[in-house]
Design a protein around this motif. Structure first.
Motif, short mmCIF file in Angstrom:
data_model
loop_
_atom_site.label_atom_id
_atom_site.label_comp_id
_atom_site.label_asym_id
_atom_site.label_seq_id
_atom_site.Cartn_x
_atom_site.Cartn_y
_atom_site.Cartn_z
N ILE A 174 0.85 -1.20 0.00
CA ILE A 174 0.00 0.00 0.00
C ILE A 174 0.88 1.25 0.00
O ILE A 174 1.90 1.30 0.69
CB ILE A 174 -1.00 -0.04 1.19
CG1 ILE A 174 -1.89 1.21 1.23
CG2 ILE A 174 -0.27 -0.21 2.52
CD1 ILE A 174 -3.09 1.05 2.17
N VAL A 175 0.48 2.20 -0.82
CA VAL A 175 1.18 3.48 -0.93
C VAL A 175 0.18 4.55 -0.54
O VAL A 175 -0.96 4.52 -0.97
CB VAL A 175 1.61 3.73 -2.40
CG1 VAL A 175 2.29 5.08 -2.56
CG2 VAL A 175 2.52 2.60 -2.90
N LEU A 176 0.60 5.50 0.30
CA LEU A 176 -0.28 6.63 0.61
C LEU A 176 0.44 7.94 0.32
O LEU A 176 1.55 8.17 0.82
CB LEU A 176 -0.74 6.61 2.08
CG LEU A 176 -1.67 7.77 2.46
CD1 LEU A 176 -3.02 7.66 1.76
CD2 LEU A 176 -1.87 7.85 3.97
N GLY B 121 3.09 19.34 -3.29
CA GLY B 121 3.90 18.13 -3.25
C GLY B 121 3.21 17.09 -2.38
O GLY B 121 2.16 17.36 -1.81
N SER B 122 3.84 15.90 -2.32
CA SER B 122 3.24 14.82 -1.54
C SER B 122 4.28 14.14 -0.66
O SER B 122 5.40 13.89 -1.09
CB SER B 122 2.64 13.75 -2.48
OG SER B 122 1.59 14.27 -3.23
N GLN B 123 3.89 13.83 0.57
CA GLN B 123 4.66 12.97 1.45
C GLN B 123 4.18 11.55 1.16
O GLN B 123 3.00 11.26 1.28
CB GLN B 123 4.38 13.35 2.92
CG GLN B 123 5.29 12.68 3.91
CD GLN B 123 6.58 13.47 4.13
OE1 GLN B 123 6.73 14.59 3.63
NE2 GLN B 123 7.51 12.89 4.86
N VAL B 124 5.11 10.67 0.76
CA VAL B 124 4.71 9.33 0.32
C VAL B 124 5.12 8.29 1.36
O VAL B 124 6.30 8.16 1.70
CB VAL B 124 5.32 9.00 -1.05
CG1 VAL B 124 4.89 7.61 -1.50
CG2 VAL B 124 4.89 10.04 -2.09
N LEU B 125 4.12 7.56 1.86
CA LEU B 125 4.35 6.50 2.84
C LEU B 125 4.13 5.14 2.17
O LEU B 125 3.22 4.99 1.36
CB LEU B 125 3.35 6.63 4.01
CG LEU B 125 3.42 7.87 4.88
CD1 LEU B 125 2.27 7.88 5.88
CD2 LEU B 125 4.74 7.93 5.62
#
Ligand SMILES: [Mn+2]
Length: 313
Positions: free
Chosen positions: A257-259, A268-272
């Protein structure tokens, strides 16, 4: 007269909802193929969609859980898919339906039908841009309500026309609808966006609110996106968000899973990442870091997250 159900993807966003609602109105208006059209939703409506429909005095589309096999001697349920086409993102029991149409702006993956159908797909910023174009094609004027519902989804789907998925057609259509309504499209879109109760999102909502399943290199990968005007609150709850990601992944039986926690102000996005995300790491050229990785300029899941992951694997 047969009834055709019109619906967007699971975990509906504003574009999935409004494309289905307004497309069903348009097709009824022109008595398309002599059928009647009813919008449905595959999950609870996002707050901004519920508010827009309530303000317009329109009922919310009914929930559609699954499509059952046709009874003997009956024809299968006819459906039109908006804002998606992949079975993994669609209604349970889609195989029991006859897909008579698709109105979309996504890639096509794993899509087959038994019978000929109408497909209108353009690589534009929102499905609602495509629906707006269909009014033109079918010679229909948009009512102010229709213009407002479509414009709202064009703006939320393109993050106020800032997402790299935005095309000249989106900019021109937004300007035209804004002119009809006497509003500035970006200002109007921001109001719609801010009607989301983002300050009260739980980690579970951040994960499950807008998430899609992709098959990458034989693995099931979930990619979710949580859009906010201030990522600080979400970044203060990373352990809880990660726990919610693991729970969601387990519940769906996915491999990874990617969030993306997308800050539309900071662009921009912080990707977990959780679980088996080797494919995502390869595609995004990032590692699974505890706090996540800040990816400047990443606003579009479709173009900047899903597409590179699919391309690299
Ligand atoms: Mn969309």
């Amino acid at each position: 007269m047969s009834k055709v159900l019109v619906f967007g993807h699971q975990n509906p966003d504003n574009d999935a909802v409004m494309s289905a609602v307004v497309l069903a109105q348009l097709l009824n208006q022109v008595e398309f193929n002599g059928c009647t059209y009813e919008a449905r939703a595959l999950g609870p409506l996002p707050a901004e969609s519920a508010k827009l429909l309530a303000d317009a005095g329109l009922p919310e589309p009914m929930l559609l859980d699954a499509i059952e096999p046709a009874a003997e001697g009956e024809d299968p349920q006819q459906v039109i898919l908006t804002d998606h086409n992949e079975p993994g993102q669609s209604v349970a029991g889609l195989a029991n339906a006859q897909i008579v149409g698709v109105v979309d702006h996504h890639r096509f993956g794993d899509f087959t039908t038994a019978a000929p159908l109408t497909i209108v797909a353009m690589p534009w910023g929102s499905s609602c841009t495509v629906v707006a174009k269909l009014f033109e094609v079918l010679g229909q004027e948009l009512t102010d309500t229709q213009a407002k519902l479509l414009l709202s989804a064009m703006m939320t789907d393109t993050l106020m026309l800032k997402s790299p998925t935005t095309t000249d057609v989106d900019r021109a259509t937004a300007a035209k609808l804004g002119e009809q309504l006497g509003v500035d499209p970006v200002k109007f879109g921001m109001e719609v966006f801010l009607s989301r109760p983002s300050g009260s999102f739980t980690p579970e909502q951040m994960v499950g609110n807008d998430i899609k399943l992709f098959e990458v290199a034989g693995k099931q990968l979930l990619i979710g996106q949580y859009e906010t005007v201030d990522k600080t609150r979400a970044l203060g709850m990373i352990p809880e968000i990660r726990e919610a990601m693991r729970a969601y992944q387990a519940q769906k039986g996915a491999d990874g899973i990617v969030l993306c926690i997308t800050d539309i102000m900071e662009e921009g996005s912080q990707v977990l990442l959780e679980g088996d995300t080797a494919a995502a790491q390869k595609g995004l050229k990032i590692e699974d870091v505890a706090d996540g990785v800040w990816c400047p300029g990443v606003l579009s899941r479709k173009k900047q997250v899903a597409a590179p992951i699919l391309a690299a694997n």
